[in-house]
Design a protein around this motif. Structure first.
Motif, PDB file in Angstrom:
ATOM      1  N   GLU A  17       0.762  -1.181  -0.145  1.00  0.00           N
ATOM      2  CA  GLU A  17       0.133   0.033  -0.103  1.00  0.00           C
ATOM      3  C   GLU A  17       0.822   1.421   0.050  1.00  0.00           C
ATOM      4  O   GLU A  17       0.272   2.274  -0.623  1.00  0.00           O
ATOM      5  N   ARG A  18       2.068   1.130   0.671  1.00  0.00           N
ATOM      6  CA  ARG A  18       2.887   2.299   0.640  1.00  0.00           C
ATOM      7  C   ARG A  18       3.687   2.602  -0.614  1.00  0.00           C
ATOM      8  O   ARG A  18       3.597   3.718  -1.049  1.00  0.00           O
ATOM      9  N   ASP A  19       3.696   1.569  -1.381  1.00  0.00           N
ATOM     10  CA  ASP A  19       4.190   1.766  -2.813  1.00  0.00           C
ATOM     11  C   ASP A  19       3.008   2.161  -3.619  1.00  0.00           C
ATOM     12  O   ASP A  19       3.324   3.001  -4.523  1.00  0.00           O
ATOM     13  N   HIS A  20       2.096   1.848  -3.460  1.00  0.00           N
ATOM     14  CA  HIS A  20       0.907   2.447  -4.360  1.00  0.00           C
ATOM     15  C   HIS A  20       0.685   3.714  -3.943  1.00  0.00           C
ATOM     16  O   HIS A  20       0.298   4.559  -4.900  1.00  0.00           O
ATOM     17  N   LEU A  21       0.555   4.216  -2.872  1.00  0.00           N
ATOM     18  CA  LEU A  21       0.541   5.482  -2.316  1.00  0.00           C
ATOM     19  C   LEU A  21       1.541   6.511  -3.112  1.00  0.00           C
ATOM     20  O   LEU A  21       1.140   7.606  -3.374  1.00  0.00           O
ATOM     21  N   TYR A  22       2.806   5.963  -3.050  1.00  0.00           N
ATOM     22  CA  TYR A  22       3.901   6.640  -3.545  1.00  0.00           C
ATOM     23  C   TYR A  22       3.735   6.994  -5.134  1.00  0.00           C
ATOM     24  O   TYR A  22       3.987   8.024  -5.593  1.00  0.00           O
ATOM     25  N   ARG A  23       3.167   5.968  -5.909  1.00  0.00           N
ATOM     26  CA  ARG A  23       2.892   6.249  -7.088  1.00  0.00           C
ATOM     27  C   ARG A  23       1.885   7.038  -7.397  1.00  0.00           C
ATOM     28  O   ARG A  23       1.926   7.796  -8.289  1.00  0.00           O
ATOM     29  N   LEU A  24       0.684   7.004  -6.441  1.00  0.00           N
ATOM     30  CA  LEU A  24      -0.143   7.684  -6.765  1.00  0.00           C
ATOM     31  C   LEU A  24      -0.138   9.221  -6.706  1.00  0.00           C
ATOM     32  O   LEU A  24      -0.612  10.394  -7.261  1.00  0.00           O
TER      33      LEU A  24
ATOM     34  N   ASN B 161       8.718   8.243  -5.502  1.00  0.00           N
ATOM     35  CA  ASN B 161       9.121   6.732  -5.672  1.00  0.00           C
ATOM     36  C   ASN B 161       7.966   5.789  -5.504  1.00  0.00           C
ATOM     37  O   ASN B 161       7.108   6.112  -4.523  1.00  0.00           O
ATOM     38  N   PRO B 162       8.015   4.468  -5.924  1.00  0.00           N
ATOM     39  CA  PRO B 162       8.821   4.015  -6.885  1.00  0.00           C
ATOM     40  C   PRO B 162       8.750   4.481  -8.093  1.00  0.00           C
ATOM     41  O   PRO B 162       7.769   4.774  -8.241  1.00  0.00           O
ATOM     42  N   PRO B 163       9.717   4.492  -8.802  1.00  0.00           N
ATOM     43  CA  PRO B 163       9.562   5.165 -10.351  1.00  0.00           C
ATOM     44  C   PRO B 163       8.513   4.485 -11.080  1.00  0.00           C
ATOM     45  O   PRO B 163       8.524   3.358 -11.111  1.00  0.00           O
ATOM     46  N   GLN B 164       7.849   5.257 -11.732  1.00  0.00           N
ATOM     47  CA  GLN B 164       7.023   4.750 -12.773  1.00  0.00           C
ATOM     48  C   GLN B 164       7.590   4.159 -13.997  1.00  0.00           C
ATOM     49  O   GLN B 164       8.274   4.679 -14.605  1.00  0.00           O
ATOM     50  N   ARG B 165       7.045   2.924 -14.268  1.00  0.00           N
ATOM     51  CA  ARG B 165       7.545   2.539 -15.596  1.00  0.00           C
ATOM     52  C   ARG B 165       6.891   2.944 -16.805  1.00  0.00           C
ATOM     53  O   ARG B 165       5.749   3.334 -16.876  1.00  0.00           O
TER      54      ARG B 165
END
Length: 286
Positions: A88-95, A99-103
Motif C-alpha cells: 500500500e505504501r508503494d501504491h500511495l507513492y505512485r499515486l 518513488n517507486p519510479p513509474q515504468r
C-alpha cells in the motif's frame, strides 16, 4: 511527461485510496480514545493529520487530490498514520507521483521461441505468460486442461470473474478474489498514462457485480506466489504452488508457473489427467 487525463486520473485515485484507508480504521486501531458514535466510519481527517504530524489543511488538500508538493518523509508519516503495509505504501507513492519510479508502458510482446519452449517443457504442469494488462500471451496445454481455459479466454482477470468453468473448480475462489483485484490495481498504478487498465476494469464491472464491488474498495497489493486448490471433475483435488516470475526483457510481462504442492498426491493425479487429455483440449467442466 504525463498527459492531463492521466494526471487527473492519478489524483482521483489518490483521493479514493486515502479516504478508503482512513475509513477502515477506528480510533482504537491507532491508540486514540473513542469519542463515541461517529456520523461517518473511520478516522477523521484531523486525527490522521495529528498522527502524521502534519497540518490539517495540508492533509485535507492531499486527500482531496489537490496538486500539492509532497516529500518522502511527509508521505511516510501518512503511511504510518494510516497503518499501510509495504504494498500500500508503494501504491500511495505512485499515486502521489513519487518513488517507486513509474515504468514506461511498452507494447505487449509476442512470446519468444525460448519462452514457448519453457512453457512446453513445463508440462504436464500448468503454466502461462500474461502481459502488463493481464492478457494471456501464451498458455500451455496443462493450464487449459486443469483450469478450463478455452478459446474465448484472453485475459487472466476477466476469466477469473467470467469463466464459469474456472470458478467451478477453484476451491477458494471467494477468498482469492480480493487479492486478485488488488493485484490488478497495483499493476495499473505503475502505468498511469495507460488507459487500457481503466477500460478493462470498466468493461468487467459492467458484467460482474462482484468485481465492481471489490474494485471500489481501492485495495492494492502485490503477490509473487500463491496456493491454488482445484477440484477437477476428472482428477479430484489438485493443489499447486503458483509462482509469478517477471520477464525483464518484456516489462510488465510475467511467467506464471504452477507446481504440484509437495506432500500431496497432486503430481500423480495431474499426470493421470494429462495422459487422459492428449493434446490438451479444454475438458468439460459440467
Amino acid at each position: 511527461m504525463s498527459t492531463a487525463p492521466s494526471h487527473d486520473r492519478r489524483l482521483a485515485e489518490l483521493r479514493a485510496f486515502l479516504r478508503s484507508r482512513r475509513e477502515r480504521l477506528t480510533p482504537a486501531d491507532v491508540g486514540l480514545p473513542d469519542a463515541g458514535r461517529r456520523r461517518t466510519p473511520g478516522l477523521r481527517r484531523e486525527e490522521v493529520a495529528v498522527l502524521a504530524g502534519v497540518g490539517v489543511s495540508w492533509y485535507t488538500w492531499l486527500e482531496q487530490g489537490r496538486d500539492i508538493k509532497v516529500s518522502d518523509d511527509v508521505l511516510d508519516a501518512v503511511v504510518r498514520a494510516l497503518l499501510l503495509d509495504e504494498a500500500e505504501r508503494d501504491h500511495l507513492y505512485r499515486l502521489a507521483g513519487l518513488n517507486p519510479p513509474q515504468r514506461t508502458a511498452v507494447p505487449s510482446a509476442p512470446v519468444s521461441p525460448q519462452m514457448q519452449g519453457l512453457l512446453d517443457a513445463w508440462a504436464p504442469r500448468p503454466g502461462y505468460i500474461r502481459d502488463r494488462h493481464w492478457n494471456f500471451t501464451a498458455v500451455n496445454d496443462a493450464a487449459r486442461v486443469v483450469f478450463g481455459y478455452g478459446e474465448t479466454d484472453h485475459n487472466c482477470l476477466v476469466s477469473f470473474f467470467t469463466n464459469a468453468r474456472y470458478r467451478a473448480v477453484h476451491r477458494h475462489w471467494d477468498a482469492t478474489a480480493p487479492a486478485v483485484v488488488a493485484g490488478f490495481r497495483a499493476d495499473a498504478a505503475r502505468y498511469p498514462d495507460d488507459p487500457e487498465f481503466d477500460r478493462i476494469a470498466a468493461d468487467l464491472a459492467e458484467v460482474s457485480g462482484e468485481f465492481a464491488a471489490l474494485w471500489a474498495r481501492h485495495d492494492a497489493a502485490e503477490h509473487t506466489s500463491a496456493v491454488k486448490a482445484v477440484d477437477h471433475p476428472d482428477a479430484g483435488l489438485l493443489v499447486f504452488d503458483a509462482t509469478s516470475l517477471p520477464l525483464p526483457e518484456h516489462p510488465g510481462h510475467h511467467l506464471i508457473l504452477h507446481n504440484p504442492q509437495p506432500g500431496t498426491d497432486a503430481a500423480e493425479r495431474l499426470a493421470r489427467l494429462m495422459r487422459a487429455h492428449p493434446g490438451g483440449g479444454t475438458p468439460t467442466m459440467s
